[in-house]
Design a protein around this motif. Sequence first.
Motif, PDB file in Angstrom:
ATOM      1  N   ALA A   1       0.831  -1.205   0.000  1.00 55.40           N
ATOM      2  CA  ALA A   1       0.000   0.000   0.000  1.00 55.40           C
ATOM      3  C   ALA A   1       0.863   1.251   0.000  1.00 55.40           C
ATOM      4  O   ALA A   1       1.931   1.300   0.606  1.00 55.40           O
ATOM      5  CB  ALA A   1      -0.918  -0.003   1.212  1.00 55.40           C
ATOM      6  N   TYR A   2       0.357   2.272  -0.685  1.00 56.43           N
ATOM      7  CA  TYR A   2       0.985   3.594  -0.685  1.00 56.43           C
ATOM      8  C   TYR A   2       0.021   4.582  -0.037  1.00 56.43           C
ATOM      9  O   TYR A   2      -1.102   4.764  -0.483  1.00 56.43           O
ATOM     10  CB  TYR A   2       1.273   4.053  -2.116  1.00 56.43           C
ATOM     11  CG  TYR A   2       1.695   5.508  -2.191  1.00 56.43           C
ATOM     12  CD1 TYR A   2       3.020   5.867  -2.062  1.00 56.43           C
ATOM     13  CD2 TYR A   2       0.749   6.521  -2.358  1.00 56.43           C
ATOM     14  CE1 TYR A   2       3.415   7.192  -2.108  1.00 56.43           C
ATOM     15  CE2 TYR A   2       1.128   7.861  -2.396  1.00 56.43           C
ATOM     16  CZ  TYR A   2       2.452   8.186  -2.275  1.00 56.43           C
ATOM     17  OH  TYR A   2       2.823   9.496  -2.315  1.00 56.43           O
TER      18      TYR A   2
ATOM     19  N   ALA B   1       5.266  -0.699   4.731  1.00 57.98           N
ATOM     20  CA  ALA B   1       3.824  -0.959   4.645  1.00 57.98           C
ATOM     21  C   ALA B   1       3.401  -2.048   5.622  1.00 57.98           C
ATOM     22  O   ALA B   1       2.316  -1.982   6.203  1.00 57.98           O
ATOM     23  CB  ALA B   1       3.462  -1.354   3.216  1.00 57.98           C
ATOM     24  N   GLN B   2       4.244  -3.031   5.837  1.00 55.89           N
ATOM     25  CA  GLN B   2       3.888  -4.145   6.707  1.00 55.89           C
ATOM     26  C   GLN B   2       4.040  -3.811   8.185  1.00 55.89           C
ATOM     27  O   GLN B   2       3.207  -4.203   9.018  1.00 55.89           O
ATOM     28  CB  GLN B   2       4.765  -5.360   6.382  1.00 55.89           C
ATOM     29  CG  GLN B   2       4.464  -6.578   7.242  1.00 55.89           C
ATOM     30  CD  GLN B   2       5.282  -7.793   6.849  1.00 55.89           C
ATOM     31  OE1 GLN B   2       5.958  -7.787   5.816  1.00 55.89           O
ATOM     32  NE2 GLN B   2       5.230  -8.837   7.660  1.00 55.89           N
TER      33      GLN B   2
ATOM     34  N   THR C   1      -4.614  -2.800  -2.918  1.00 59.83           N
ATOM     35  CA  THR C   1      -3.721  -2.305  -1.859  1.00 59.83           C
ATOM     36  C   THR C   1      -4.321  -1.079  -1.166  1.00 59.83           C
ATOM     37  O   THR C   1      -3.593  -0.270  -0.601  1.00 59.83           O
ATOM     38  CB  THR C   1      -2.326  -1.971  -2.428  1.00 59.83           C
ATOM     39  OG1 THR C   1      -2.461  -0.981  -3.451  1.00 59.83           O
ATOM     40  CG2 THR C   1      -1.652  -3.198  -2.983  1.00 59.83           C
ATOM     41  N   GLY C   2      -5.620  -0.927  -1.250  1.00 58.86           N
ATOM     42  CA  GLY C   2      -6.285   0.150  -0.539  1.00 58.86           C
ATOM     43  C   GLY C   2      -6.414   1.442  -1.300  1.00 58.86           C
ATOM     44  O   GLY C   2      -6.735   2.475  -0.720  1.00 58.86           O
ATOM     45  N   GLY C   3      -6.176   1.424  -2.593  1.00 60.55           N
ATOM     46  CA  GLY C   3      -6.323   2.612  -3.424  1.00 60.55           C
ATOM     47  C   GLY C   3      -5.101   2.884  -4.273  1.00 60.55           C
ATOM     48  O   GLY C   3      -5.203   3.150  -5.474  1.00 60.55           O
TER      49      GLY C   3
ATOM     50  N   ARG D   1       3.936   5.633  -7.738  1.00 61.29           N
ATOM     51  CA  ARG D   1       2.722   4.957  -7.284  1.00 61.29           C
ATOM     52  C   ARG D   1       1.806   4.741  -8.469  1.00 61.29           C
ATOM     53  O   ARG D   1       1.957   5.354  -9.523  1.00 61.29           O
ATOM     54  CB  ARG D   1       1.999   5.776  -6.218  1.00 61.29           C
ATOM     55  CG  ARG D   1       1.371   7.048  -6.768  1.00 61.29           C
ATOM     56  CD  ARG D   1       0.537   7.758  -5.740  1.00 61.29           C
ATOM     57  NE  ARG D   1      -0.216   8.860  -6.351  1.00 61.29           N
ATOM     58  CZ  ARG D   1      -1.107   9.603  -5.720  1.00 61.29           C
ATOM     59  NH1 ARG D   1      -1.365   9.371  -4.438  1.00 61.29           N
ATOM     60  NH2 ARG D   1      -1.759  10.564  -6.341  1.00 61.29           N
ATOM     61  N   ARG D   2       0.835   3.848  -8.284  1.00 59.69           N
ATOM     62  CA  ARG D   2      -0.229   3.657  -9.269  1.00 59.69           C
ATOM     63  C   ARG D   2      -1.508   3.259  -8.544  1.00 59.69           C
ATOM     64  O   ARG D   2      -1.459   2.800  -7.388  1.00 59.69           O
ATOM     65  CB  ARG D   2       0.146   2.578 -10.290  1.00 59.69           C
ATOM     66  CG  ARG D   2       0.240   1.174  -9.716  1.00 59.69           C
ATOM     67  CD  ARG D   2       0.595   0.160 -10.793  1.00 59.69           C
ATOM     68  NE  ARG D   2       0.747  -1.191 -10.233  1.00 59.69           N
ATOM     69  CZ  ARG D   2       1.127  -2.250 -10.949  1.00 59.69           C
ATOM     70  NH1 ARG D   2       1.408  -2.106 -12.238  1.00 59.69           N
ATOM     71  NH2 ARG D   2       1.240  -3.437 -10.378  1.00 59.69           N
TER      72      ARG D   2
END
Length: 401
Positions: A272-273, A362-363, A333-335, A327-328
């Motif tokens: 996730a970003y 992220a983790q 991954t939540g958006g 980012r993409r």
Amino acid sequence: MTAIDDSPVRDPAALRAYMVRALRDQDAITTEPVAAAFAAVPRHRFAPEAPLDVVYDLHRIVPVKKDEHDLHTSVMSAPHLQAVMLEQADIEAGMNVLEIGSGGVNAAYLQELVGSDGVVTTVDIDRDIVDRARRCLDDAGYGQVKTVLADGETGVPEGAPYDRIIVTAAAWDIPPSWIRGLMENGRLVVPLTVRGTTRSIAFGRDGDGLVSHSYRLAHFVPMQGEGAAKERKALLRDGVVVQTDDERVPLNTKALDHALDSPRREFWSGAAYDMPDELEWYLTLHLSSPARLHASEDVIASGLVDASARLGVPALVSGDSIAYRTRRENEDTGGFESGVVAHGPQAEALADEYLRLLRQWAQNHRRRGAATIRFLPGPAPSVLPQNTVLKRHGIVAVSWH
């Protein structure tokens, strides 16, 4: 949202009230004393040459002075940033406060917070800035604020000890005078630059050193004088700059520029970003050969460099290759999903290191305030521990929870 954009009025008092409400809405103001200070100070009296819509915009600075290269050497900071730092400072009535970096309006906010029984001293290295601050403070009714012409690196020892020291310029280091000048239970709020990334950190005393209470995103003009940073910059081509204060990082201008002409390679983390300010702080301390990549709007529009470099992005460099964050969109991954753009012969190896860090953050650390920052003054150990950065006057050590 900014205070002025949604306001139909141009009366300073009304704009000020609107600004306070908007700062509350954005959680920049969270306490009544700071709200009262922002409501009381006639901010426009400290920037009489600027339009009201600029002065009361939550996120816009007011330029005050530039150098021969047309770079800002002094600005009136945006209300949002000033409010955040004043909340970090946790100032009470009757305190003795030192501001390093004069502008005028922030000293007025400080005087409102300490009240008639408190003392505020503001110091700057630039005679023009001190004189301007003095005129504005007197004009706005804050004649009790003390203005001092001196290098902020040395502090103002004759007024010490201070309950609070607030630094309003980006500091590369923390000189001994600031720690010596702080009461045992005092607090130092400083925009500290570490490997090109600046965060406003609220430090408390911890023995001979300092430990963080909080940290927030911040952008400031750099310190001048003895405390000025010694950065290296490489102009790869018009509109593309790589900078670092780490002498170990190779900056081969020709080779890195050539790398940008090689095919762009994208690698995706599956992680996730979000919270880019927290993520960038983590990357800054963990990348093995860190720099900061900046690109102009024209270069970004051409597609050569990703939009993440608009305000600077942590980069990993080798002698002939470079990698940086992108980012993409990815609903899984939540958006958004974190990724890496890499160029050059070592693109894959650099991307592998970068991706590993994106996944680790992220983790394990994807939340606000996961880091604890310590400043340990004095000589550095022969071997620096991980996540430790050497400064002139000590070391910055960061741990993540």
